[in-house]
Design a protein around this motif. Structure first.
Motif, PDB file in Angstrom:
ATOM      1  N   TYR A 160       0.116   8.593  -9.933  1.00 13.48           N
ATOM      2  CA  TYR A 160       0.380   9.561  -8.763  1.00 13.48           C
ATOM      3  C   TYR A 160       1.419  10.233  -8.982  1.00 13.48           C
ATOM      4  CZ  TYR A 160       1.242  11.295  -3.977  1.00 13.48           C
ATOM      5  OH  TYR A 160       1.570  11.981  -3.082  1.00 13.48           O
ATOM      6  N   ARG A 198     -10.257  10.507 -14.070  1.00 12.85           N
ATOM      7  CA  ARG A 198      -9.868   9.852 -12.977  1.00 12.85           C
ATOM      8  C   ARG A 198      -8.670  10.372 -12.468  1.00 12.85           C
ATOM      9  NH1 ARG A 198      -9.280   4.612 -16.999  1.00 12.85           N
ATOM     10  NH2 ARG A 198     -11.526   4.090 -17.073  1.00 12.85           N
ATOM     11  N   VAL A 199      -8.747   9.874 -11.059  1.00 13.81           N
ATOM     12  CA  VAL A 199      -7.628  10.708 -10.248  1.00 13.81           C
ATOM     13  C   VAL A 199      -6.814   9.806  -9.004  1.00 13.81           C
ATOM     14  CG1 VAL A 199      -9.047  12.008  -8.599  1.00 13.81           C
ATOM     15  CG2 VAL A 199      -6.701  12.699  -9.046  1.00 13.81           C
ATOM     16  N   ALA A 200      -5.637   9.518  -9.145  1.00  8.35           N
ATOM     17  CA  ALA A 200      -5.303   8.575  -8.103  1.00  8.35           C
ATOM     18  C   ALA A 200      -4.877   9.285  -6.704  1.00  8.35           C
ATOM     19  CB  ALA A 200      -3.851   7.927  -8.686  1.00  8.35           C
ATOM     20  N   GLY A 201      -5.124   8.628  -5.610  1.00 10.68           N
ATOM     21  CA  GLY A 201      -4.700   9.191  -4.669  1.00 10.68           C
ATOM     22  C   GLY A 201      -3.897   8.235  -3.765  1.00 10.68           C
ATOM     23  N   ARG A 202      -2.967   8.880  -2.826  1.00  9.04           N
ATOM     24  CA  ARG A 202      -2.046   7.927  -1.909  1.00  9.04           C
ATOM     25  C   ARG A 202      -2.768   7.643  -0.493  1.00  9.04           C
ATOM     26  NH1 ARG A 202       4.121   9.522  -0.744  1.00  9.04           N
ATOM     27  NH2 ARG A 202       3.206  11.441  -0.079  1.00  9.04           N
ATOM     28  N   PHE A 207      -1.787   3.015  -3.216  1.00  7.37           N
ATOM     29  CA  PHE A 207      -2.405   4.087  -4.125  1.00  7.37           C
ATOM     30  C   PHE A 207      -3.957   3.408  -4.588  1.00  7.37           C
ATOM     31  CE2 PHE A 207       2.062   4.525  -4.209  1.00  7.37           C
ATOM     32  CZ  PHE A 207       2.172   6.113  -4.045  1.00  7.37           C
ATOM     33  N   VAL A 208      -4.835   4.203  -4.798  1.00  3.66           N
ATOM     34  CA  VAL A 208      -6.168   3.989  -5.217  1.00  3.66           C
ATOM     35  C   VAL A 208      -6.758   5.087  -6.190  1.00  3.66           C
ATOM     36  CG1 VAL A 208      -7.002   2.573  -3.241  1.00  3.66           C
ATOM     37  CG2 VAL A 208      -7.265   5.360  -3.321  1.00  3.66           C
ATOM     38  N   THR A 248      -9.522   7.776  -6.676  1.00  2.00           N
ATOM     39  CA  THR A 248     -10.239   8.245  -5.752  1.00  2.00           C
ATOM     40  C   THR A 248     -11.344   9.353  -6.254  1.00  2.00           C
ATOM     41  OG1 THR A 248     -10.145   9.210  -3.464  1.00  2.00           O
ATOM     42  CG2 THR A 248      -8.424   9.895  -4.906  1.00  2.00           C
TER      43      THR A 248
END
Ligand SMILES: Cc1ncc(COP(=O)(O)O)c(C=O)c1O
Lengths: 495, 445
Positions: free
Chosen positions: B114, B292-296, B306-307, B309
């Motif tokens: 992130y 891939r992308v991480a989100g808060r 964080f995951v 998403t």
């Protein structure tokens, strides 16, 4: 009196640490005449500086140490993540890839100045060819899926050269998602092949799907159920009989090293995940490396460059004559290749065979310890992994495989792969690898039995798990509903 | 070496439990004709001491950035890597972890991703960045495919000034006929905007360019964006992230997708890999983004977490309908980039950019002064530039290698028109003393 509290390990961003005047590494003092950026860049100079952190080295060191403590790696504990081969990553490999004569090489150096690197790559190509039973190898692909793309594009080029690229690629219903995704990227239509009751390809169904419009079949063998397809020779022969080629997803090569070779099974192409079978680390998601080994018929189509060795022992980079072209810049993930080569030389040919034998023995052992707790949808000898079904537990207790996985975290164990392959209800895919002791396997089986007992007694306990991790279950729906994918400074914050 | 902790006695016990006499009984499902039936024809195992010596032998056969002064660039650069970077990426909890599919025990990786995404957005000016691609070239190819999905068009126009290996990778990726590629000629080391205008129309999904170009020149991204947008196409802009402390970000010129090779940010050259592919786009196109992308988000107790998403874009959910087949990415290299950007910070990045630019301009004028090199382009450049050598490039490079220099990249190996041209890259690591010595050696040729 309030209880003493600890700062949470995670959540505070590196942007929120430090102070505007904090510095870590500064740019070197300018020893040439300074330039006017607006002049030399013709007005293309940056007007607003990017918002980056302001931190000292000690703050960086602490920040990432905290983040690391909130992570789980192979060195943290048992990591039986099916299909991922989470074996131990030897430390000598990490040392080797950092040697200046490897890490400090530029890809466009004259070949005479990189003979050591090229020799290493050539030796690795040769070793992988021997292991695969296929004569030609490219080290260029960056991961398994990248290898799939490479292999399938080579197959397409081969068919095209024979007058017709053909239209369809067959993929079993147990396949990993990258397989159908790759097929689509290569402009082919995906045709799903059902599995039979023994967990292999349904040969009768396959035969009805095979015709001269089929370009290839993409098979994982051993497959994602951890089962070796007993009909493999028949399958590849049937595929070849219609002029199609057989591609092997080599994600599960760890099970058969030195025991059986994809080339000898009739496969024409294979990708190898160095980050699984050959002990290179997964890096929290990558980098990996996905070399592709192919038959003589496909060799001219491999992406260039590959390493060639002349009669006088001099190594060079060459592009195969009918190459599909490169699939990335430069020669490949060289730093990963160094690690894999070091691993292969460390364990040697005999050691690789021993790896497969122990990986398979450990998986079968664990399967025996667990089969009475979770149903085994395909009851036969497994290879490096096996898949259990949580369907019965869900029906009887309401506890899902996801809950079991989360509960394992409280016991300090990384969960197996879950909900894959798709053909097993509430799947738990367990791959112990050869680098775990019997004691670890026994403890894991014991913990899973305890969790099964917990499920029967108190479903809510599992449904609320985990309790002891740095954070607990996260709101994934909110992450999509209110996307927060990048930090932006709060308004009015000091610049 | 052996990495198997199970003892012989334990093996016997395990075999007993599984009901097998020998390990070979566990391979009964392998048809006889598919069994190897002989030992692998590979060398015997090595002990750690012998292995280390062997690897050192191989590595010491090479010349490298520590033993030869390098002026090589072309997508891979000899920048300084702060000591803290390797200290962080060497932490086993980072490098031995898998993809963060279990977020409760992967917050370290996820938060770092992130933060990396945030820094890439800050550098490029874009709204969202993914967690990384394999390299700049594959990110470039994926950007073309994404633009086609966004616009539902099937043709892209790529600038001839883009790195030849990026263009070749693009051609391979779409080689199955999924996209048509038109190539726009270059002029003065950048995209020929007039020619581009003639090539772009309502069939164009994207204009693909880079600034700096392969030749080090700064392209006119604003003009290219205008041409693309007028036709309803996207602008895909390649960038070099380490220069974004001094160069206006691609977003400011209207780029819709920004890609780049992230190696300069804290990753060793390592013979060209692993680096990392930077990929950033506008929020409105997020659902077509690959990777891939991480989100808060928050956990059940309200704690920040964080995951991964927006996974419905990805192959493990959507299979053949996914935005890409990418699965493993270059997370550890992205971690290095994040640590690097934290270590140098805003001022450090600007200072490093300025040092690269100043040193490159210093060397360029000094080389032209020797009379042995001539300018070929007049477009502005940052830290990399092409010159024509008045003699034989191969002979010059061989002579200067003897004197301890990798004397730039012979552009003739990529394009016939570029025979005689040499591309020089100058990083902040090059000292004036090294550059002066190089110029003296050129004078002595
Ligand atoms: C069976 C199988 N195929 C392909 C892949 C994709 O490999 P990579 O992540 O290296 O692209 C995986 C990864 O988990 C896999 O398990």
């Amino acid at each position: 009196m309030s209880a003493p509290t600890r700062e949470p390990l995670t959540g505070t961003l590196i942007f929120e640490r430090g102070a505007p005047e904090s510095r870590c590494v500064e740019s070197p003092a300018l020893d040439v005449p300074d330039v006017s950026l607006s002049d030399v860049l013709s007005g293309r100079q940056r007007t607003e500086p990017p918002v980056l952190p302001h931190v000292t080295e000690v703050e960086i060191a602490r920040h990432y140490e905290r983040l690391a403590s909130a992570n789980f790696g192979v060195d943290s504990g048992f990591y039986p993540l099916g299909s991922c081969t989470m074996k131990y990553n030897p430390k000598i490999d990490e040392w080797a890839c950092r040697l200046p004569g490897f890490a400090g090489l530029h890809p466009y150096q004259p070949p005479a100045t990189v003979q050591g690197a090229l020799e290493l790559m050539w030796e690795l190509q040769e070793a992988l060819a021997e292991i695969a039973g296929l004569p030609a190898v490219t080290l260029q692909p960056a991961a398994g899926a990248h290898g799939e793309l490479t292999g399938l594009l080579a197959i397409r080029a081969y068919h095209t050269a024979n007058g017709d690229p053909r239209a369809r690629v067959l993929v079993p219903d147990s396949a990993h998602g990258t397989n159908p995704a790759t097929v689509a990227m290569c402009g082919y239509e995906v045709v799903q092949v059902p599995s039979d009751e023994r967990g292999g390809v349904d040969v009768a169904a396959l035969n009805t799907l095979l015709d001269t419009d089929v370009a290839a079949i993409m098979l994982t063998n051993p497959n994602t159920l951890g089962l070796f397809d007993e009909n493999i020779l028949e399958i590849t022969a049937a595929v070849h009989a219609v002029g199609a080629l057989a591609y092997c997803d080599g994600a599960n090569l760890n099970a058969i090293l030195g025991k059986s070779r994809p080339g000898d099974m009739g496969f024409d192409a294979l990708h190898i995940n160095l980050h699984k079978t050959f002990a290179t680390p997964h890096g929290g998601g990558g980098p990996g490396s996905g070399p592709v080994a192919v038959s003589d018929a496909l060799a001219p189509y491999l992406p260039g460059p590959v390493v060639a060795r002349a009669a006088d022992g001099v190594f060079s980079l060459v592009t195969p004559e009918r190459s599909i072209g490169r699939v990335r810049s430069f020669v490949g993930n060289f730093g990963v290749l160094v690690r894999a080569y070091a691993y292969i030389r460390a364990v040697g040919g005999s050691g690789l065979t021993e790896v497969a034998e122990q990986a398979v023995l450990s998986a079968n052992y664990l399967k025996e310890l667990l089969r009475d707790v979770w149903p085994l949808p395909y009851d036969r000898v497994c290879k490096h992994e096996f898949v259990l079904s949580g369907g019965r537990m869900r029906k009887q207790t309401g506890v899902r495989t996801l809950d079991v996985a989360k509960r394992l975290l409280d016991y300090g164990i990384h969960p197996p792969t879950i909900y894959f392959p798709l053909i097993v209800e509430e799947a738990l895919m367990i791959e112990p690898t050869e680098t775990e002791s019997k004691e670890t396997l026994d403890r894991f089986a014991g913990v899973l039995r305890t969790i099964a007992a917990e499920a029967a007694e108190d479903a809510g306990l599992l449904q609320g798990a985990p309790y002891s991790t740095p954070v607990r279950r996260l709101d994934e729906a909110a992450a999509v509903k209110r996307p927060d994918l990048a930090w932006v400074p709060p308004e009015g914050a000091p610049g | 070496m052996r990495f198997i902790p199970v003892t012989c006695e334990e093996q016997a016990e395990m075999l007993r439990v599984v009901g097998a006499d020998t390990v070979d009984d566990l391979f009964v499902d392998v048809p006889a004709a598919a069994r190897l039936g002989r030992p692998l024809a590979l060398p015997d195992p090595l002990g750690e001491v012998e292995l280390a010596a062997h690897l050192e032998d191989l590595a010491s056969a090479d010349s490298h950035a520590g033993s030869v002064v390098s002026l090589l660039g072309g997508g891979c650069y000899d920048h300084y890597v702060p000591a803290i970077v390797d200290a962080v990426v060497s932490k086993p909890a980072f490098f031995t972890a898998y993809t963060p599919y279990q977020p409760e025990v992967s917050q370290g990786t996820l938060q770092a991703v992130y933060e990396y995404q945030s820094m890439i957005c800050a550098l490029t000016g874009m709204d969202v960045a993914n967690a990384s691609m394999y390299d700049g070239a594959s990110a470039f190819a994926e950007a073309a495919l994404m633009a086609a999905r966004v616009t539902r068009r099937h043709q892209v126009v790529v600038s001839a000034a883009v790195h030849p290996e990026w263009r070749e990778t693009l051609a391979t990726y779409v080689g199955a006929g999924v996209l048509d590629i038109l190539t726009c000629p270059m002029s003065d080391g950048v995209t020929d905007a007039a020619a581009l205008r003639d090539l772009v129309d309502d069939r164009t999904a994207a204009v693909l360019a880079a600034s700096p170009t392969f030749y080090g020149a700064l392209d006119d991204l604003e003009a290219l964006a205008g041409i693309a947008h007028d036709a309803g196409a996207l602008l895909v802009a390649g960038t070099n992230p380490i220069l974004l402390g001094v160069l206006e970000p691609p977003a400011a010129y209207g780029a819709d997708i920004v890609v780049g090779e992230g190696q300069p940010l804290g990753n060793p050259q390592s013979f060209g890999g692993p680096g990392l592919g930077i990929f950033a786009c506008r929020q409105e196109h997020l659902r077509q983004m690959p990777g891939r992308v991480a989100g808060r988000t928050t956990d059940v107790d309200g704690r920040t977490g964080f995951v991964l998403t927006f996974s419905t874009r990805e192959q493990h959910i959507r299979r053949e309908k996914a935005t890409s087949n990418i699965c493993s990415n270059h997370a550890l290299n992205a971690l290095a980039a994040g640590v690097y950007l934290s270590a140098v910070g805003r001022e450090g990045l600007a200072g490093i950019g300025r040092a690269c630019v100043a040193k490159a301009h210093y060397l360029e004028s000094r080389l032209v002064e020797t009379g042995r090199f001539e300018r070929v382009f007049s477009a502005p450049f940052a830290h990399e530039f092409a010159l024509r050598y008045t003699g034989d490039v191969a002979v010059m490079q061989a002579r200067l290698l003897e004197r301890g220099f990798f004397a730039g990249l012979d552009l003739g190996r990529f394009r016939a028109e570029d025979v005689g041209r040499v591309l020089f890259a100058v990083t902040e690591k090059r000292t004036r003393a090294q550059l002066d010595r190089f110029v003296a050696e050129v004078n002595a040729l």
